[in-house]
Design a protein around this motif. Sequence first.
Motif, mmCIF file in Angstrom:
data_model
loop_
_atom_site.group_PDB
_atom_site.id
_atom_site.type_symbol
_atom_site.label_atom_id
_atom_site.label_comp_id
_atom_site.label_asym_id
_atom_site.label_seq_id
_atom_site.Cartn_x
_atom_site.Cartn_y
_atom_site.Cartn_z
ATOM 1 N N GLY A 35 95.083 -27.982 -29.085
ATOM 2 C CA GLY A 35 95.185 -28.879 -28.180
ATOM 3 C C GLY A 35 96.398 -29.105 -26.935
ATOM 4 N N LEU A 36 97.405 -28.951 -28.281
ATOM 5 C CA LEU A 36 98.674 -28.780 -27.567
ATOM 6 C C LEU A 36 98.829 -28.270 -26.228
ATOM 7 C CD1 LEU A 36 101.132 -31.546 -27.600
ATOM 8 C CD2 LEU A 36 101.936 -29.473 -30.016
ATOM 9 N N PHE A 37 99.278 -26.414 -26.159
ATOM 10 C CA PHE A 37 99.473 -26.186 -25.224
ATOM 11 C C PHE A 37 98.767 -25.892 -24.506
ATOM 12 C CE2 PHE A 37 102.210 -25.069 -29.226
ATOM 13 C CZ PHE A 37 103.118 -25.432 -28.729
ATOM 14 N N ASP A 38 97.217 -26.591 -24.651
ATOM 15 C CA ASP A 38 96.326 -26.242 -23.550
ATOM 16 C C ASP A 38 96.049 -26.039 -22.000
ATOM 17 O OD1 ASP A 38 94.282 -25.306 -25.578
ATOM 18 O OD2 ASP A 38 93.210 -27.174 -25.564
ATOM 19 N N GLY A 39 96.814 -25.557 -21.407
ATOM 20 C CA GLY A 39 96.770 -24.909 -19.500
ATOM 21 C C GLY A 39 98.442 -26.003 -19.903
ATOM 22 N N LEU A 40 98.862 -25.609 -20.630
ATOM 23 C CA LEU A 40 100.761 -26.334 -20.551
ATOM 24 C C LEU A 40 101.617 -25.057 -19.933
ATOM 25 C CD1 LEU A 40 103.566 -28.222 -20.184
ATOM 26 C CD2 LEU A 40 102.964 -27.668 -22.846
ATOM 27 N N LEU A 41 101.386 -23.561 -21.331
ATOM 28 C CA LEU A 41 101.959 -22.420 -20.945
ATOM 29 C C LEU A 41 101.880 -21.964 -19.893
ATOM 30 C CD1 LEU A 41 101.832 -20.834 -24.031
ATOM 31 C CD2 LEU A 41 104.030 -22.735 -23.155
ATOM 32 N N PRO A 42 100.668 -22.194 -18.563
ATOM 33 C CA PRO A 42 100.583 -21.461 -17.063
ATOM 34 C C PRO A 42 101.093 -22.328 -16.801
ATOM 35 C CG PRO A 42 98.326 -21.182 -18.807
ATOM 36 C CD PRO A 42 99.127 -22.027 -19.441
ATOM 37 N N VAL A 43 101.500 -23.392 -16.832
ATOM 38 C CA VAL A 43 102.285 -24.088 -15.743
ATOM 39 C C VAL A 43 103.465 -23.456 -15.775
ATOM 40 C CG1 VAL A 43 102.679 -26.611 -15.204
ATOM 41 C CG2 VAL A 43 100.456 -25.590 -15.442
ATOM 42 N N VAL A 44 104.178 -23.950 -17.017
ATOM 43 C CA VAL A 44 105.664 -23.761 -17.227
ATOM 44 C C VAL A 44 106.097 -22.091 -16.428
ATOM 45 C CG1 VAL A 44 107.942 -23.553 -19.138
ATOM 46 C CG2 VAL A 44 105.416 -24.796 -19.388
ATOM 47 N N ALA A 45 104.865 -21.557 -16.662
ATOM 48 C CA ALA A 45 104.973 -20.516 -15.960
ATOM 49 C C ALA A 45 104.969 -19.622 -14.660
ATOM 50 C CB ALA A 45 103.984 -19.346 -17.115
ATOM 51 N N GLY A 46 103.686 -20.706 -14.230
ATOM 52 C CA GLY A 46 103.951 -20.645 -12.797
ATOM 53 C C GLY A 46 105.309 -21.397 -12.275
ATOM 54 N N PHE A 47 106.219 -22.508 -12.688
ATOM 55 C CA PHE A 47 107.120 -22.705 -12.183
ATOM 56 C C PHE A 47 108.126 -21.938 -12.082
ATOM 57 C CE2 PHE A 47 111.397 -25.646 -13.036
ATOM 58 C CZ PHE A 47 111.093 -26.204 -11.334
ATOM 59 N N LEU A 48 108.322 -22.043 -13.357
ATOM 60 C CA LEU A 48 109.609 -20.747 -13.405
ATOM 61 C C LEU A 48 109.836 -19.413 -12.829
ATOM 62 C CD1 LEU A 48 109.861 -20.219 -17.032
ATOM 63 C CD2 LEU A 48 111.475 -21.019 -16.219
ATOM 64 N N SER A 49 108.305 -18.522 -12.296
ATOM 65 C CA SER A 49 107.990 -18.087 -11.467
ATOM 66 C C SER A 49 108.728 -18.077 -10.161
ATOM 67 C CB SER A 49 106.924 -16.969 -11.908
ATOM 68 O OG SER A 49 105.852 -17.035 -11.636
ATOM 69 N N MET A 50 107.925 -18.769 -10.257
ATOM 70 C CA MET A 50 107.991 -19.224 -8.477
ATOM 71 C C MET A 50 109.396 -19.880 -7.881
ATOM 72 S SD MET A 50 105.213 -18.320 -6.639
ATOM 73 C CE MET A 50 105.340 -19.896 -5.174
ATOM 74 N N PHE A 51 110.168 -20.324 -9.020
ATOM 75 C CA PHE A 51 111.054 -21.145 -8.572
ATOM 76 C C PHE A 51 112.232 -20.354 -8.754
ATOM 77 C CE2 PHE A 51 115.042 -22.427 -10.763
ATOM 78 C CZ PHE A 51 115.398 -23.896 -9.817
ATOM 79 N N GLY A 52 112.098 -19.273 -9.804
ATOM 80 C CA GLY A 52 112.938 -18.009 -9.793
ATOM 81 C C GLY A 52 113.019 -16.907 -8.851
ATOM 82 N N PHE A 53 111.382 -16.756 -8.146
ATOM 83 C CA PHE A 53 111.525 -15.539 -6.960
ATOM 84 C C PHE A 53 111.179 -16.448 -5.514
ATOM 85 C CE2 PHE A 53 108.832 -13.419 -10.341
ATOM 86 C CZ PHE A 53 109.923 -12.305 -10.880
ATOM 87 N N SER A 54 111.506 -17.252 -5.284
ATOM 88 C CA SER A 54 111.532 -18.121 -4.362
ATOM 89 C C SER A 54 112.936 -18.248 -3.761
ATOM 90 C CB SER A 54 110.768 -19.571 -3.943
ATOM 91 O OG SER A 54 109.371 -19.802 -4.187
ATOM 92 N N GLY A 55 113.550 -18.743 -5.589
ATOM 93 C CA GLY A 55 115.504 -18.696 -5.478
ATOM 94 C C GLY A 55 115.973 -17.096 -4.309
ATOM 95 N N ALA A 56 115.396 -16.574 -5.189
ATOM 96 C CA ALA A 56 116.047 -15.098 -5.025
ATOM 97 C C ALA A 56 115.766 -14.895 -3.342
ATOM 98 C CB ALA A 56 115.165 -13.824 -5.756
ATOM 99 N N ILE A 57 114.483 -15.239 -3.129
ATOM 100 C CA ILE A 57 114.208 -14.852 -1.503
ATOM 101 C C ILE A 57 115.164 -16.077 -1.018
ATOM 102 C CG2 ILE A 57 112.434 -14.734 0.042
ATOM 103 C CD1 ILE A 57 110.450 -14.123 -2.134
ATOM 104 N N VAL A 58 115.094 -16.483 -0.801
ATOM 105 C CA VAL A 58 116.035 -17.666 -0.619
ATOM 106 C C VAL A 58 117.072 -16.891 -0.020
ATOM 107 C CG1 VAL A 58 116.925 -19.870 0.466
ATOM 108 C CG2 VAL A 58 115.174 -19.500 -0.437
ATOM 109 N N LEU A 59 118.264 -16.997 -1.418
ATOM 110 C CA LEU A 59 119.729 -16.045 -1.219
ATOM 111 C C LEU A 59 119.709 -15.086 -0.465
ATOM 112 C CD1 LEU A 59 120.900 -17.259 -4.688
ATOM 113 C CD2 LEU A 59 121.929 -18.377 -2.190
ATOM 114 N N GLY A 60 118.528 -13.990 -0.556
ATOM 115 C CA GLY A 60 119.474 -12.371 -0.378
ATOM 116 C C GLY A 60 118.531 -12.686 1.338
ATOM 117 N N CYS A 61 117.799 -13.214 1.737
ATOM 118 C CA CYS A 61 117.594 -13.460 3.081
ATOM 119 C C CYS A 61 117.906 -14.254 4.246
ATOM 120 C CB CYS A 61 115.799 -13.844 3.464
ATOM 121 S SG CYS A 61 114.705 -11.595 2.617
ATOM 122 N N THR A 62 119.344 -14.929 3.620
ATOM 123 C CA THR A 62 119.170 -16.318 4.127
ATOM 124 C C THR A 62 120.750 -15.975 4.140
ATOM 125 O OG1 THR A 62 118.750 -18.233 3.215
ATOM 126 C CG2 THR A 62 116.869 -17.627 4.668
#
Length: 167
Positions: A35-62
Amino acid sequence: MTWFLSLGIAGIVLLVLSLVFDGVLEGVFGGALEGLFDGLLPVVAGFLSMFGFSGAIVLGCTDLGHGAATGVGAVSGVLAGWLAWKFSRALMRDQTDATPRQEDLIGTAGSVVTAIPADGYGEVLIRLAGHRVKLAAKSAVPVARGAEIWVEAPLSSTSVAVRPIER
């Protein structure tokens, strides 16, 4: 931009690994991490991927720079992490009905689809857990096709003992 793209890819890799190896860490450590990792890994994965791809989009488009890319990435990452948390909690709370057992057949009404000879087998159609089920049926007395029956006992996983309903 390389750092942002690397974080985005790392988030997706983490999500795939969490889906493929779900429960492996708990099993390796003998349930100590249950029960330690229940639901935690998708949260971290979602945060990392959106943080990275959104930052790359902002850098590349603006021309806003690294600070704005980090801010937009952080906000979208938090939003994606929160959505992943809510979605995983909703999936974990989703409960299904209990699986029907043979004992659940007792007292079920149905109809005969193949005539049942005395001490022989025919076929009946009953409704079990909302589904129509066709089973082999045995009766002490002959029962004609189309007659209504009650299930008295399960004989096996595919056959039942029945008696006709007298009205």
